[in-house]
Design an enzyme around this catalytic site. Structure first.
Site, PDB file in Angstrom:
ATOM      1  N   CYS A  83      -4.218  -0.638  -2.108  1.00  0.00           N
ATOM      2  CA  CYS A  83      -4.776   0.698  -2.334  1.00  0.00           C
ATOM      3  C   CYS A  83      -4.560   1.055  -3.796  1.00  0.00           C
ATOM      4  O   CYS A  83      -3.596   0.606  -4.437  1.00  0.00           O
ATOM      5  CB  CYS A  83      -4.203   1.734  -1.386  1.00  0.00           C
ATOM      6  SG  CYS A  83      -2.576   2.372  -1.773  1.00  0.00           S
ATOM      7  N   CYS A 141       3.296   0.547  -8.050  1.00  0.00           N
ATOM      8  CA  CYS A 141       4.026  -0.681  -7.728  1.00  0.00           C
ATOM      9  C   CYS A 141       4.922  -1.089  -8.896  1.00  0.00           C
ATOM     10  O   CYS A 141       4.462  -1.228 -10.029  1.00  0.00           O
ATOM     11  CB  CYS A 141       3.035  -1.796  -7.405  1.00  0.00           C
ATOM     12  SG  CYS A 141       3.826  -3.284  -6.759  1.00  0.00           S
ATOM     13  N   CYS A 160       0.871  -1.175   0.000  1.00  0.00           N
ATOM     14  CA  CYS A 160       0.000   0.000   0.000  1.00  0.00           C
ATOM     15  C   CYS A 160       0.905   1.221   0.000  1.00  0.00           C
ATOM     16  O   CYS A 160       2.124   1.088  -0.111  1.00  0.00           O
ATOM     17  CB  CYS A 160      -0.993   0.001   1.157  1.00  0.00           C
ATOM     18  SG  CYS A 160      -0.281   0.153   2.788  1.00  0.00           S
TER      19      CYS A 160
END
Length: 269
Positions: A203, A210, A129
């Protein structure tokens, strides 16, 4: 010779709602896609290969049946993420079986990771996250708890906070008996060379940020609102963490058989 039997219309049984919803090929494809990850409409359009207006129509039917939910993206408010309620599906399947014959009813049980399953190495899972202070450390702790350490679990953030949110520590301690008070948030950059089998973002913003990892791990997205932004009041804020932890716990428990299945499929002979 067999005589034809005509069943009076008032005696014709109507199939359970789940059967009527899931039997349509496109809706079944949407259900199977959402069983894997949360997706936006345009991603579902690509996965099922059908026009957006048709996909949106069938998503509305699935939402009306309570099998699918939608929530605005916290990264781009013009988008919504769709999520399959696996608990509701399990209950609906049990009801459908009981409607066919009482002996087919099965009480839903929590999925588990087989204790005796032998593998050359432990499955490695990374939860991501933004701040690594609430959702991802909660998911890390719960997966480690449910697998009794048989899975290597890590969490990290794209912009980690200085410390864990106190409500995240509290909800794990009070609801699950897990203590993570000594844990510190971790930056994604520190894991750049690590090998993972599954990378799960929790999230919407972190999903976009990412990075790619070596060995091409399986990517999954769980669109879970940040409980830290719910309220400034202590009790309301904690309630948001309680809801988030319950959601994460449900998703983690349904992840367990997926970990075993995908690890077996990906194992080298």
């Amino acid at each position: 010779m067999y005589s034809s039997l005509v069943v009076p219309s008032e005696q014709v049984a109507v199939p359970p709602a789940f059967v009527r919803l899931a039997a349509h090929p496109l809706r079944w494809n949407l259900l199977t896609a959402l069983a894997d990850s949360d997706y936006r409409v345009r991603e579902l359009v690509t996965r099922v290969g059908q026009p957006q207006n048709l996909v949106s129509y069938h998503l509305r039917l699935l939402r009306g049946g309570g099998l699918v939910t939608a929530a605005r993206s916290s990264f781009d408010g013009r988008d919504s993420y769709y999520h399959l309620d696996l608990e509701r599906c399990a209950a609906a399947l049990a009801e459908a079986g009981a409607a066919l014959h009482p002996t087919l009813h099965r009480d839903a049980t929590s999925p588990t990771l087989p204790v005796g399953h032998q593998r050359p190495r432990r499955i490695a899972v990374l939860f991501v996250c933004t701040g690594n202070s609430a959702r991802s450390p909660v998911a890390e702790a719960l997966l480690r708890h449910h697998t009794a350490g048989r899975v290597t679990v890590t969490s990290a953030g794209s912009r980690p906070k200085p410390q864990l949110h106190p409500h995240a520590v509290r909800v794990l301690r009070e609801e699950f008996g897990i203590d993570i008070a000594g844990q510190d948030p971790r930056h994604l950059d520190t894991l750049a060379r690590r090998r993972f089998d599954h990378v799960i973002t929790l999230c919407d913003k972190a999903r976009e940020a990412c990075p790619e990892f070596p060995h091409h791990p399986r990517r999954i997205h769980w669109s879970i609102p940040d409980p830290a932004t719910a309220s400034d009041t202590d009790q309301a804020g904690y309630s948001a963490f309680h809801r988030a932890a319950a959601d994460i716990d449900t998703r983690v428990r349904h992840l367990l058989p997926v970990l075993t299945t995908t690890h077996r499929q990906g194992a080298q002979p």
